[in-house]
Design a protein around this motif. Structure first.
Motif, PDB file in Angstrom:
ATOM      1  N   PHE A 194       5.496   1.317   8.302  1.00  0.00           N
ATOM      2  CA  PHE A 194       5.983   0.125   7.810  1.00  0.00           C
ATOM      3  C   PHE A 194       7.425   0.333   6.993  1.00  0.00           C
ATOM      4  O   PHE A 194       7.342  -0.084   5.732  1.00  0.00           O
ATOM      5  N   PRO A 195       8.288   0.835   7.687  1.00  0.00           N
ATOM      6  CA  PRO A 195       9.675   1.140   7.093  1.00  0.00           C
ATOM      7  C   PRO A 195      10.280  -0.123   6.314  1.00  0.00           C
ATOM      8  O   PRO A 195       9.991  -1.174   7.024  1.00  0.00           O
ATOM      9  N   MET A 196      11.172   0.147   5.436  1.00  0.00           N
ATOM     10  CA  MET A 196      11.687  -0.792   4.627  1.00  0.00           C
ATOM     11  C   MET A 196      10.639  -1.437   3.835  1.00  0.00           C
ATOM     12  O   MET A 196      11.080  -2.372   2.752  1.00  0.00           O
ATOM     13  N   THR A 197       9.341  -1.290   3.756  1.00  0.00           N
ATOM     14  CA  THR A 197       8.598  -1.922   2.839  1.00  0.00           C
ATOM     15  C   THR A 197       7.841  -0.782   1.968  1.00  0.00           C
ATOM     16  O   THR A 197       7.928   0.274   2.326  1.00  0.00           O
ATOM     17  N   HIS A 198       6.934  -1.232   0.956  1.00  0.00           N
ATOM     18  CA  HIS A 198       6.192  -0.242   0.248  1.00  0.00           C
ATOM     19  C   HIS A 198       5.085   0.346   1.027  1.00  0.00           C
ATOM     20  O   HIS A 198       4.366   1.313   0.390  1.00  0.00           O
ATOM     21  N   HIS A 199       4.674  -0.266   2.050  1.00  0.00           N
ATOM     22  CA  HIS A 199       3.227  -0.062   2.497  1.00  0.00           C
ATOM     23  C   HIS A 199       3.393   1.374   3.461  1.00  0.00           C
ATOM     24  O   HIS A 199       4.431   1.735   4.063  1.00  0.00           O
ATOM     25  N   VAL A 200       2.092   2.151   3.374  1.00  0.00           N
ATOM     26  CA  VAL A 200       1.991   3.196   3.920  1.00  0.00           C
ATOM     27  C   VAL A 200       0.665   3.373   4.634  1.00  0.00           C
ATOM     28  O   VAL A 200      -0.346   2.985   3.979  1.00  0.00           O
ATOM     29  N   GLU A 201       0.333   4.144   5.632  1.00  0.00           N
ATOM     30  CA  GLU A 201      -0.705   4.138   6.240  1.00  0.00           C
ATOM     31  C   GLU A 201      -1.321   5.696   6.130  1.00  0.00           C
ATOM     32  O   GLU A 201      -0.339   6.769   6.212  1.00  0.00           O
ATOM     33  N   ALA A 202      -2.536   6.135   5.913  1.00  0.00           N
ATOM     34  CA  ALA A 202      -2.982   7.585   5.671  1.00  0.00           C
ATOM     35  C   ALA A 202      -4.303   7.585   6.556  1.00  0.00           C
ATOM     36  O   ALA A 202      -5.333   6.810   6.844  1.00  0.00           O
ATOM     37  N   VAL A 203      -4.413   8.944   7.070  1.00  0.00           N
ATOM     38  CA  VAL A 203      -5.661   9.348   7.695  1.00  0.00           C
ATOM     39  C   VAL A 203      -6.208  10.702   6.876  1.00  0.00           C
ATOM     40  O   VAL A 203      -5.541  11.599   6.662  1.00  0.00           O
TER      41      VAL A 203
END
Length: 392
Positions: free
Chosen positions: A378-387
């Protein structure tokens, strides 16, 4: 992957609340910006007479000297919210936002358009590390924490043009638009730069999405208004990370929880073969029904994950995939998972705080974090995904 389809989150809208004294909304203060905080803002302090007040500031960067305008806050509040409306001393990571609708008082969809792309990923890694230490009980010196990086994912254009589905609001006059941060107000938006040029708006019916991993292709029927990862590179990145972490073998039994339309189940079923078993559990009835056709070799159960696990036979499972919504799996689900004594659990997380809390619950039952990868979906936002991979 059962999280409901929605536009890039713009923050929770404030609930009406009783007055706690004098309002400071609209007042301006000169402050120095401190560290990044979970949620796309930065910590600063305003000195009011003998006391200081924490302000969560958007559109700043650590170390900057800015003028902050208070957007929410009264004399009795524990903290305030504000916007950096003037930058007196800029950080080297600051850039001109590529989108003309990004900035104080404008569209609330993007938190980090004013930050260079590498610095955005560093900020997201910082937040993930801080949550794992503060809520997950990990040590800051643990290499899993200290060496964590947020990986770029192919499919966007320098952080733009990645959102394949987009929902717009209606602006005054009937034009399409986007809402301001924590507001019902809508501003007209002619072109959202994080959306692909052919981005779809949610609609009735279904669409077909294809994913290729290691030369193997699976097609998935998805409700047009249902959940599917919006970054073009997300499905391949997440499936590859989960499969690498779990290393499923022929004959393994697998629980795929919050399974959505069966993205992980399809590739897991290939790996465990006819002597193995995949049980997919999904709370959304439509997504679960579609997964039956998408993964005909899996056993599919529709229902609340905690409820289904509560009545599921106690027999062990070799592997578990968890892909919960933003609030995380929570204790009831985590404890039901560890009761099945899996040798490996792959946890796909869209919220750093929820991941950290669940990692702490797993630790209470003897499961430790072994590997962790983070992806900039989610570039340009603070959101991030992790595994994350957890094992006994």
């Amino acid at each position: 992957m059962s999280r409901p389809q929605r536009p890039v989150p713009r923050g929770r809208r404030p609930r009406p609340k009783a007055s706690k004294g004098e309002s400071y909304v609209g007042k301006r203060f000169e402050v120095e910006i401190g560290p990044v905080a979970h949620g796309g803002h930065f910590v600063a302090r305003v000195q009011i007479e003998e006391a200081s007040r924490v302000v969560f500031v958007r559109h700043g960067l650590p170390g900057e000297r800015v003028v902050v305008e208070i957007t929410e806050g009264t004399a009795g509040d524990r903290f305030w919210r504000g916007d950096a409306v003037s930058v007196l001393s800029a950080a080297p990571e600051r850039v001109v936002p590529p989108c003309p609708y990004a900035g104080p008082g404008l569209c609330g969809g993007c938190d980090f358009q004013h930050v260079s792309l590498p610095a955005q990923r560093d900020l997201k890694a910082t937040v993930l590390r801080e949550q794992l230490v503060r809520l997950g009980g990990l040590s800051a010196s643990d290499p899993l924490v200290a060496d964590l990086v947020v990986e770029a994912v192919p499919g966007d254009e320098d952080g733009l043009r990645w959102r394949t589905r987009q929902r717009y609001a209606t602006a005054p006059g009937g034009a399409r638009g986007m809402r301001k941060y924590r507001s019902h107000d809508v501003i007209p938006v002619e072109d959202c730069l994080i959306a692909t040029t052919d981005a779809r708006e949610p609609a009735a019916g279904t669409v077909v999405e294809s994913v290729v991993i290691g030369g193997v292709e699976h097609s998935f029927e998805v409700a047009a208004d249902g959940f599917w990862q919006v970054h073009p590179g997300a499905p391949e990145a997440l499936v590859s990370a989960v499969m690498s972490a779990l290393a499923p073998a022929p004959g393994d039994s697998v629980l795929d929880l919050y399974a959505g339309v069966g993205l992980f189940s399809a590739f897991l079923a290939d790996a465990v073969g006819p002597t193995g078993r995949v049980l997919a559990v999904e709370g959304d009835q439509t997504a679960s029904a579609l997964s039956v056709g998408n993964v005909p070799t899996a056993d599919v159960t529709a229902g609340d994950v905690a409820t289904v696990l509560g009545r599921l036979e106690e027999g062990p499972y070799d592997l578990v995939v968890l892909d919960p919504p933003r609030e995380g799996a929570r204790r009831a689900v985590v404890e039901a998972v560890v009761a099945r004594t899996p040798r490996k659990v792959a946890y796909v997380a869209c919220d750093p705080a929820a991941l950290a809390r669940d990692v702490a619950i797993f630790a209470e039952h003897g499961y430790r974090l072994r590997t962790l990868r983070a992806f900039d979906l989610f570039p340009m936002t603070h959101h991030v995904e992790a595994v994350a991979l957890l094992t006994r």
